[in-house]
Scaffold this motif. Structure first.
Motif, mmCIF file in Angstrom:
data_model
loop_
_atom_site.group_PDB
_atom_site.id
_atom_site.type_symbol
_atom_site.label_atom_id
_atom_site.label_comp_id
_atom_site.label_asym_id
_atom_site.label_seq_id
_atom_site.Cartn_x
_atom_site.Cartn_y
_atom_site.Cartn_z
ATOM 1 N N ASN A 3 12.533 0.514 0.569
ATOM 2 C CA ASN A 3 13.023 -0.207 1.279
ATOM 3 C C ASN A 3 10.768 -0.883 1.619
ATOM 4 N N GLU A 4 10.488 -0.162 1.460
ATOM 5 C CA GLU A 4 8.631 0.320 1.377
ATOM 6 C C GLU A 4 8.852 -1.058 -0.415
ATOM 7 N N ASN A 5 9.142 -1.299 -1.086
ATOM 8 C CA ASN A 5 9.141 -2.246 -2.048
ATOM 9 C C ASN A 5 9.927 -3.842 -1.311
ATOM 10 N N ARG A 6 10.569 -3.586 -0.672
ATOM 11 C CA ARG A 6 11.509 -4.572 -0.384
ATOM 12 C C ARG A 6 10.509 -5.058 1.191
ATOM 13 N N LYS A 7 9.149 -4.649 1.332
ATOM 14 C CA LYS A 7 8.460 -4.723 3.086
ATOM 15 C C LYS A 7 7.536 -5.230 2.168
ATOM 16 N N THR A 8 7.247 -4.370 0.555
ATOM 17 C CA THR A 8 6.154 -4.909 0.458
ATOM 18 C C THR A 8 6.151 -7.262 0.095
ATOM 19 N N LYS A 9 7.254 -6.762 -0.639
ATOM 20 C CA LYS A 9 7.360 -8.264 -1.344
ATOM 21 C C LYS A 9 7.791 -9.220 0.576
ATOM 22 N N THR A 10 8.505 -8.485 1.288
ATOM 23 C CA THR A 10 8.412 -9.692 2.685
ATOM 24 C C THR A 10 7.397 -10.233 2.729
ATOM 25 N N ARG A 11 6.231 -8.717 2.854
ATOM 26 C CA ARG A 11 5.087 -9.952 3.016
ATOM 27 C C ARG A 11 4.502 -10.448 2.084
ATOM 28 N N PHE A 12 4.608 -10.589 1.259
ATOM 29 C CA PHE A 12 3.869 -11.546 0.094
ATOM 30 C C PHE A 12 4.938 -12.907 0.223
ATOM 31 N N ILE A 13 5.788 -12.784 0.887
ATOM 32 C CA ILE A 13 6.604 -14.143 0.404
ATOM 33 C C ILE A 13 6.118 -14.367 1.944
ATOM 34 N N GLU A 72 17.731 -4.566 -2.730
ATOM 35 C CA GLU A 72 16.757 -3.795 -3.386
ATOM 36 C C GLU A 72 16.245 -3.813 -4.641
ATOM 37 N N SER A 73 14.951 -3.839 -5.288
ATOM 38 C CA SER A 73 14.435 -3.634 -6.963
ATOM 39 C C SER A 73 13.489 -3.288 -7.065
ATOM 40 N N LYS A 74 12.722 -2.873 -7.996
ATOM 41 C CA LYS A 74 10.937 -2.427 -8.347
ATOM 42 C C LYS A 74 10.293 -3.552 -8.412
ATOM 43 N N ILE A 75 9.359 -3.203 -6.891
ATOM 44 C CA ILE A 75 8.699 -4.131 -7.485
ATOM 45 C C ILE A 75 7.236 -3.979 -8.292
ATOM 46 N N ASN A 76 6.724 -5.356 -8.571
ATOM 47 C CA ASN A 76 6.382 -6.042 -9.535
ATOM 48 C C ASN A 76 4.963 -6.386 -9.248
ATOM 49 N N ILE A 77 4.072 -5.790 -8.795
ATOM 50 C CA ILE A 77 2.713 -5.870 -7.740
ATOM 51 C C ILE A 77 2.297 -7.590 -9.146
ATOM 52 N N LYS A 78 2.052 -6.492 -10.365
ATOM 53 C CA LYS A 78 1.196 -8.019 -11.033
ATOM 54 C C LYS A 78 1.981 -9.671 -11.180
ATOM 55 N N LYS A 79 2.827 -9.720 -10.750
ATOM 56 C CA LYS A 79 3.775 -10.883 -10.705
ATOM 57 C C LYS A 79 3.941 -11.582 -9.129
ATOM 58 N N TRP A 80 3.796 -10.217 -8.420
ATOM 59 C CA TRP A 80 3.682 -10.582 -7.197
ATOM 60 C C TRP A 80 2.200 -11.598 -6.628
ATOM 61 N N THR A 81 1.839 -10.934 -7.702
ATOM 62 C CA THR A 81 -0.250 -10.485 -6.769
ATOM 63 C C THR A 81 -0.196 -12.648 -7.462
ATOM 64 N N ILE A 82 0.468 -12.637 -8.916
ATOM 65 C CA ILE A 82 0.029 -14.039 -9.236
ATOM 66 C C ILE A 82 0.754 -15.137 -8.522
ATOM 67 N N PHE A 83 1.481 -14.978 -7.821
ATOM 68 C CA PHE A 83 1.882 -15.762 -6.930
ATOM 69 C C PHE A 83 1.881 -16.172 -6.234
ATOM 70 N N LEU A 84 0.940 -15.328 -5.707
ATOM 71 C CA LEU A 84 0.278 -14.967 -4.096
ATOM 72 C C LEU A 84 -0.964 -15.922 -4.544
ATOM 73 N N PHE A 85 -1.318 -15.456 -5.236
ATOM 74 C CA PHE A 85 -2.507 -16.437 -5.976
ATOM 75 C C PHE A 85 -2.649 -17.978 -5.783
#
Length: 108
Positions: A3-13, A72-85
């Protein structure tokens, strides 16, 4: 933990779409007098009042849809950070007046 992964991705979105939607509304306001007048919710503030409000409403709606319909899926922080950048760079360009004028001249 999932659930934390999902919340983190939602914050990035939410962050990415907030910046992008405000930038797109900025371009539309510069391109059209009618849109600029529509976005002017408060005459003292000008069209920024509508850009921010509608931009946040758009991103909040997209974020809710993503949160409720994503799996639900595992977060790949590198990909999400690139998306955010990339979103940040695009949003900065969308509020940079010379870039907006360049886009408007190319499209119209």
């Amino acid at each position: 933990m999932k659930n934390e992964n999902r919340k983190t991705k939602t914050r990035f979105i939410f962050t990415a779409f907030s910046m992008l939607s405000i930038g797109v509304l900025n371009i539309l306001a510069e391109a059209s007098k009618e849109i600029k007048n529509f976005l002017t919710l408060n005459k003292n503030i000008g069209p920024y009042s509508g850009k921010i409000l509608y931009g946040l409403l758009i991103s909040f709606t997209i974020t809710l849809l993503y949160y409720f319909f994503s799996k639900e899926s595992k977060i790949n922080i590198k990909k999400w950070t690139i998306f955010l950048f990339i979103s940040l760079v695009l949003a900065c360009l969308f509020v940079f007046t010379p870039f907006i004028l360049y886009i408007i001249k190319r499209v119209i």
